[in-house]
Design a protein around this motif. Sequence first.
Motif: not given
Length: 374
Positions: A135, A138, A262
């Motif tokens: 995460r 990202k 993801e």
Amino acid sequence: VQERVVKDRQSMYAEQEPVTGPITFHEAAARALKYNLDYRLKLMEDALTKSLSEVAGYEMLPRLVAGAGYVYRNNDSGGRSIGIEDRIETLRPSTSQERERTLANLTFSWNVLDFGVSYYRAQQKADQVLMAEERRRKVAQNVLQDVRNSYWRALGAQRLLGRVDSLLVRVNKALAHARSVEDQGLLPQPQILAYQRALLDAVNLLTLRRQDLELARAELTALMSLPPGTRYTLAEEAEQPLPPVPGNIEELERMALERRPEIMEEWYRKRVTENDIKAAKLLLWPNLNLDIGPQYDSNRYNYNSSWIDTGVRLSWNILKLTQLPALERAHENQNRTDDMRRMALSMAVLTQVRVGVQRYGLALAEMQFADESL
């Protein structure tokens, strides 16, 4: 609430390096990664999951419990004895325990099922650390993409705003002159109205372009977490030549499937759910508990005031085995669901790659048309 607002505004922009010169693209990207609040939040979440993972590792340790106590009763504890066959009392009432005494113990305890469940929970926490890292990656990608978009638009604004403003002044003057010509009737009305319409379209286009350029600078300021209204200039950098449209789409697709955060996060989530099912299955089996530790009792009637207790206990809730078929089905369905979710996400990623290549090709063509038009 007002005090909180003041403290929050101070904290948002605290400990930042001052802007001392023109900001290059690399400095803008570095400032965004260092000071952007969304990215810093993901860093904090990453650190939190690592701390929780360390805590979960300690849960696998055996228990070592120290205890102490004080006991008092208002009368003596004791009893009498009678014969089993003739029911005649054989001893007078007696006690072997003081009314007031102190107790102490140190017990080492190890439970097999607790150890196994804690082991799977520690593995889950470790995978959650990896999920938090994905995460974070990202968010870093999104921040850099936004910085790249806003920086070059803001640099264009820095180069063009002065020229756009002067052009707007010229267009407005021409519009006023055209209205004067219309009032005086020097030209046919359809011709002068068409001219005014063209000038108004130009004003509208320039105004929209100016707003877009100004917003790009505001977006870049927010991405770098600079206080609103901070005055700075962007470094004039030579634009690098754009690479051609990629032809190795299959290689790009493979790279995306291997590296997209993801998809990696979904892969780790599958491992977390698998360990959850394994921990539930482990609780179906027999449990072995080992206890050992020194004990102390200050009772002066005891022959031994201190001793060591040792115990081994084996227990098994056999009825829990009825859950095994349901757990097996849940495990199978969970794996299918996780795989299907990952495949659906992979399909979306492949589509994004191909659409991205096509959009880049169209952008290059638009750039060529803009050069020819210029």
